[in-house]
Scaffold this motif. Sequence first.
Motif, short mmCIF file in Angstrom:
data_model
loop_
_atom_site.label_atom_id
_atom_site.label_comp_id
_atom_site.label_asym_id
_atom_site.label_seq_id
_atom_site.Cartn_x
_atom_site.Cartn_y
_atom_site.Cartn_z
N LEU A 82 23.24 98.47 32.24
CA LEU A 82 23.38 98.20 30.80
C LEU A 82 23.04 99.42 29.96
CD1 LEU A 82 21.90 94.60 30.77
CD2 LEU A 82 24.21 95.22 30.06
N ARG A 83 21.95 100.10 30.33
CA ARG A 83 21.53 101.28 29.58
C ARG A 83 22.56 102.41 29.69
NH1 ARG A 83 16.61 101.58 31.58
NH2 ARG A 83 17.04 103.23 33.06
N LYS A 84 23.21 102.53 30.84
CA LYS A 84 24.21 103.59 31.06
C LYS A 84 25.60 103.18 30.56
CE LYS A 84 21.76 106.57 33.52
NZ LYS A 84 21.57 107.94 33.12
N GLY A 85 25.76 101.93 30.12
CA GLY A 85 27.06 101.46 29.66
C GLY A 85 28.03 101.19 30.80
N ARG A 86 27.52 100.88 31.97
CA ARG A 86 28.36 100.65 33.15
C ARG A 86 28.41 99.17 33.55
NH1 ARG A 86 31.16 105.30 34.67
NH2 ARG A 86 29.81 107.08 34.40
N GLU A 87 27.94 98.28 32.68
CA GLU A 87 27.90 96.85 33.02
C GLU A 87 29.30 96.29 33.26
OE1 GLU A 87 28.22 97.08 28.57
OE2 GLU A 87 26.97 98.09 30.05
N PHE A 88 30.32 96.92 32.71
CA PHE A 88 31.70 96.51 32.92
C PHE A 88 32.03 96.42 34.41
CE2 PHE A 88 36.19 97.46 33.55
CZ PHE A 88 36.81 96.60 32.65
N PHE A 89 31.40 97.29 35.20
CA PHE A 89 31.70 97.38 36.63
C PHE A 89 30.78 96.52 37.50
CE2 PHE A 89 32.93 101.43 34.67
CZ PHE A 89 34.28 101.42 34.97
N LEU A 90 29.88 95.75 36.90
CA LEU A 90 28.92 94.97 37.68
C LEU A 90 29.56 94.05 38.71
CD1 LEU A 90 25.99 94.33 38.33
CD2 LEU A 90 25.98 92.70 36.44
N PRO A 91 30.57 93.24 38.37
CA PRO A 91 31.18 92.39 39.40
C PRO A 91 31.76 93.20 40.57
CG PRO A 91 31.84 91.64 37.23
CD PRO A 91 31.12 92.95 37.04
N GLU A 92 32.36 94.33 40.26
CA GLU A 92 32.93 95.20 41.29
C GLU A 92 31.83 95.85 42.14
OE1 GLU A 92 36.34 98.68 41.47
OE2 GLU A 92 35.65 97.96 39.54
N ILE A 93 30.73 96.22 41.51
CA ILE A 93 29.59 96.81 42.23
C ILE A 93 28.99 95.78 43.18
CG2 ILE A 93 27.25 97.71 41.97
CD1 ILE A 93 28.26 99.00 39.30
N ILE A 94 28.90 94.53 42.73
CA ILE A 94 28.35 93.46 43.57
C ILE A 94 29.21 93.29 44.82
CG2 ILE A 94 28.00 90.95 43.68
CD1 ILE A 94 27.18 91.14 40.67
N THR A 95 30.52 93.26 44.65
CA THR A 95 31.43 93.12 45.79
C THR A 95 31.30 94.32 46.73
OG1 THR A 95 32.97 91.84 44.44
CG2 THR A 95 33.85 92.82 46.45
N ALA A 96 31.22 95.52 46.17
CA ALA A 96 31.06 96.72 46.99
C ALA A 96 29.74 96.70 47.76
CB ALA A 96 31.14 97.97 46.12
N PHE A 97 28.68 96.21 47.11
CA PHE A 97 27.38 96.12 47.77
C PHE A 97 27.47 95.17 48.96
CE2 PHE A 97 23.34 94.16 48.69
CZ PHE A 97 22.45 95.22 48.66
N ILE A 98 28.07 94.01 48.76
CA ILE A 98 28.16 93.02 49.84
C ILE A 98 28.98 93.58 51.00
CG2 ILE A 98 29.11 90.74 50.43
CD1 ILE A 98 28.21 89.87 47.57
N ASP A 99 30.08 94.26 50.70
CA ASP A 99 30.91 94.87 51.75
C ASP A 99 30.13 95.94 52.51
OD1 ASP A 99 33.00 93.25 50.98
OD2 ASP A 99 34.04 94.82 49.84
N GLN A 100 29.40 96.79 51.78
CA GLN A 100 28.62 97.84 52.44
C GLN A 100 27.46 97.26 53.26
OE1 GLN A 100 27.49 101.07 49.80
NE2 GLN A 100 29.55 101.16 48.94
#
Length: 187
Positions: A82-100
């Motif tokens: 949120l502080r970095k303005g990257r919250e837009f990518f949160l759903p995609e980051i969650i999916t990437a985390f689970i895959d990794q």
Amino acid sequence: MPNPRLAGRYAKSLIDLALEKGQLEEVYHDMLFLQQAFRSSKELVVMIKSPVIKADKKDKVLDAITAGKTSVITSTFTKLLLRKGREFFLPEIITAFIDQYKEYKGIHTVKLTTAIPVSEELKKSIVDKIKADKHLKDIELLTAVDESLIGGFVLEVGDELVDGSIAFDLKNIKKQFQNNDFIYKIR
């Protein structure tokens, strides 16, 4: 706009931090919880991706959803996004985390689609057969029902697809009739 490189980097950083702190399993369960929250609420996804809504409002909504349900690492991570303005990518980051995470743990996802629901015994025998044939240790079996298959199954293991459905066979027969394969063989 999806950004798989960015999502992969953030996910890798979160995995590294969770490993360093010895809380990988806890953070993984947090990511599963957040993924379910995003999948079950389209409004949450729209809100998180909205450029109009301020970061502090988004933070309050995420805090309300995750209060007492996620670890300190996960909540700090979402605040950082949120502080970095990257919250837009949160759903995609969650999916990437689970895959990794699954890749790190050696968990292979197998998808079985059938025309009718299958029994637990059959699921177990399919998993055992795949483990033996492919020499895999851990398999996560996802099942789906698709009545358009008519009968049989479709099995996806990694990038391999085995289509043993009646619908597939009928399509092949239809192609043979359209090509007049049978007429040429009769003459």
